[in-house]
Design a protein around this motif. Sequence first.
Motif, PDB file in Angstrom:
ATOM      1  N   UNK A   1       0.854  -1.195   0.000  1.00 16.59           N
ATOM      2  CA  UNK A   1       0.000   0.000   0.000  1.00 16.59           C
ATOM      3  C   UNK A   1       0.886   1.239   0.000  1.00 16.59           C
ATOM      4  N   UNK A   2       0.910   1.959  -1.137  1.00 22.58           N
ATOM      5  CA  UNK A   2       1.677   3.194  -1.290  1.00 22.58           C
ATOM      6  C   UNK A   2       0.759   4.374  -1.579  1.00 22.58           C
ATOM      7  N   UNK A   3      -0.465   4.319  -1.129  1.00 24.24           N
ATOM      8  CA  UNK A   3      -1.442   5.360  -1.426  1.00 24.24           C
ATOM      9  C   UNK A   3      -1.162   6.624  -0.616  1.00 24.24           C
ATOM     10  N   UNK A   4      -1.823   7.725  -1.038  1.00 25.71           N
ATOM     11  CA  UNK A   4      -1.736   9.013  -0.341  1.00 25.71           C
ATOM     12  C   UNK A   4      -0.293   9.491  -0.173  1.00 25.71           C
ATOM     13  N   UNK A   5       0.518   9.330  -1.223  1.00 23.86           N
ATOM     14  CA  UNK A   5       1.866   9.864  -1.242  1.00 23.86           C
ATOM     15  C   UNK A   5       1.977  10.881  -2.368  1.00 23.86           C
ATOM     16  N   UNK A   6       3.186  11.233  -2.769  1.00 24.18           N
ATOM     17  CA  UNK A   6       3.386  12.289  -3.764  1.00 24.18           C
ATOM     18  C   UNK A   6       4.172  11.775  -4.965  1.00 24.18           C
ATOM     19  N   UNK A   7       3.857  10.572  -5.427  1.00 22.59           N
ATOM     20  CA  UNK A   7       4.506  10.038  -6.621  1.00 22.59           C
ATOM     21  C   UNK A   7       3.930  10.724  -7.858  1.00 22.59           C
ATOM     22  N   UNK A   8       4.812  11.240  -8.716  1.00 30.57           N
ATOM     23  CA  UNK A   8       4.393  11.935  -9.937  1.00 30.57           C
ATOM     24  C   UNK A   8       4.863  11.148 -11.160  1.00 30.57           C
ATOM     25  N   UNK A   9       5.264  11.870 -12.221  1.00 27.01           N
ATOM     26  CA  UNK A   9       5.641  11.210 -13.454  1.00 27.01           C
ATOM     27  C   UNK A   9       6.826  10.286 -13.302  1.00 27.01           C
ATOM     28  N   UNK A  10       7.912  10.781 -12.693  1.00 28.41           N
ATOM     29  CA  UNK A  10       9.101   9.944 -12.509  1.00 28.41           C
ATOM     30  C   UNK A  10       8.806   8.770 -11.596  1.00 28.41           C
ATOM     31  N   UNK A  11       8.003   9.005 -10.569  1.00 33.36           N
ATOM     32  CA  UNK A  11       7.624   7.905  -9.697  1.00 33.36           C
ATOM     33  C   UNK A  11       6.834   6.844 -10.431  1.00 33.36           C
ATOM     34  N   UNK A  12       5.973   7.265 -11.375  1.00 30.04           N
ATOM     35  CA  UNK A  12       5.244   6.292 -12.178  1.00 30.04           C
ATOM     36  C   UNK A  12       6.168   5.430 -13.011  1.00 30.04           C
TER      37      UNK A  12
END
Length: 650
Positions: free
Chosen positions: A193-204
């Motif tokens: 569960x990695x929800x409610x974080x701040x992953x953006x394009x690079x994180x994707x």
Amino acid sequence: MVSNSFSEQTKMFESLCLKDEDCSSLKQLEGTENKLGTDLKTVEKEERIKRTSDLYLKACKRVGVVPVSSFIRNIDSTTFTLSHYGLGPLGCKALAIALVSDMHISKLELADNHIQAEGAKYLEEMLRTNFTIQYLDLSNNHLQSAGAECVAKVLLDNISLKCLKVSGNGFIDDDAKYFTDVLSTNSRLQDLDLSHNAFCGKGGEYLGQLLANNESIELLDLSWNHIRMKGAVAFCAGLKVNMMLKHLDLSWNGFGNEGALAIGEALKFNNTLVHLNLNNNRITNEGMGMLCRGLEFNDTLRVLLLAYNSVTVEGALTLINVVKNTTKTALEEINICNVLVNENFMHLLEETCQVHPGLDVQYGGVGGFIAKKPPKRVDPMKVIQDYLDQRKLRLWDFFRHIDKDGTMRVPVADFRKAVQQSSIPLDLYQIEELIYRLDRDQTGEVDYRGLADTRKQMMRDHRRQLRKFESRQKKEKQKSDRILKTFQSAVEAATPQGSIVMSPGGAKEDSSGPRHFSATPLSSWHHIVMSHSSRYSVSMSSEHVHLPMLGRITPYRPTSSPAMRSYSQPNLLGVSPPSSPGKSISAQCIHSNPDMDRGKRSLTAEQLTRSRPALNATQPEVKAKTKKVKKKKTVKHLGKGSENPKRAVK
């Protein structure tokens, strides 16, 4: 003689048989042993509870925190629920000291305790020796990037964790790489569960690499992040080649139509995903059509959640049409609870349920409608120009019976009467609009010279509109092609060319012929060698208490570390996972002799990510060809004035 011998044998047999009294005494003895074993287990349990309780109280006193009474009350349970207790880093340290040698707990919930990265460090050291905890919840603990690194080390060293929840900890794009590198070797974690974080394009992109390399995660929650456009495309490329994931939550990520297109492409080949959540992702009717292109070829997805998107009854009709016409679909539940449908949708849904009786569709209600654009009003000036062109007339020819002076100015009443009596297809509203445009100053006279001046302007406007329409269509096509090209390049990066296994979904064909399938990654073998780790002995006395020192714990390194695994899948980003320094690697995942030649035992990152060659490949010939380098021979010019100077000859 015979009778006497028979009677003697009978007596001997009766003497060997157990009597009822003997049987009862034997049962009493067995009951005593069982009772003794139960008492021993009870005594051991009480001693373990007392030892852990005393150790926790002494640890709290040592670090200077108030003990949590709930931990002491439920110390005999296998589940510790300590969420929202405000433990902090020091409280987490005391808890970790108490659980170092406790091999009874299996579930630990520590959500919303503000343990920060320092507390995560203590848990990491504790989990190096505690191999009974299978469920760990560290949600909403302000771990940040330093805490993400500690959690990743937990996944590298621990061999028992199956479920990890780190929701709402402020992880950013670079933190996703920690999980990607570690989970490429971890084959035990099943729920992440990695929800409610701040992953953006690079994180994707990193998370897409995680899906391409991991072979154990079945449930992945990435809701409430910021994975959009490029990140969504790269993530879906990893989803295409993944062979284990069953439950995926991508809600509240803003995928948009670009992400819907990439997900549709991934669903054409993914044959393991069962539950997909795409709620609130800015998907429109156009994106719904793109997603349905993948649903036509998917035969495993059962639950599809599409609520709170910008979808109307048109997109709902498209979705139900695809389900109806796809005989091999496995969809059982569709959620579009915010969409108001119409009667046509209800009739189509009834027909679809006859073909697929188990289908359950949740919609907002009946009352929706398909918005019809009002017919575009024709410019009255263009109507007059077309009328004159068809009859090959000039403006003055048409108005000369009322404009005898030839000034091209006539009274409004005469102009209105002339137009009404003619066969020009104009209604009263258009006539009044025409009069208003030709007499803006309201002088009472119509200057119909404006009709001649507007002809060229109308032609220019018409050509300009056509160019805008063609340009918009061209940009949309280029955008779709660019997304598909990026998606395909990401898939090729995640799929080795030498390791080819056809997708278990079977060959699927459409009306245009057989489809070409990309290779899916081969499953690699994971060899885990368990070593006998020493357990900590805690000596208790009335004066001194020896607590386990978390900082001196010898790290447990299973043989499935990044340095010991032979990768069969290159990274999406072209970055090879770091190998542990000081560890030699052999071809069979066995420690090699340290006296061997360095050139033979050290492998580069490029060699680790290189897939195995095909069986029919002839490597020596290829190497021989590549080694041959023809030298260039240069010929000097004979003279400055030569017309055809000789160039370099190969």
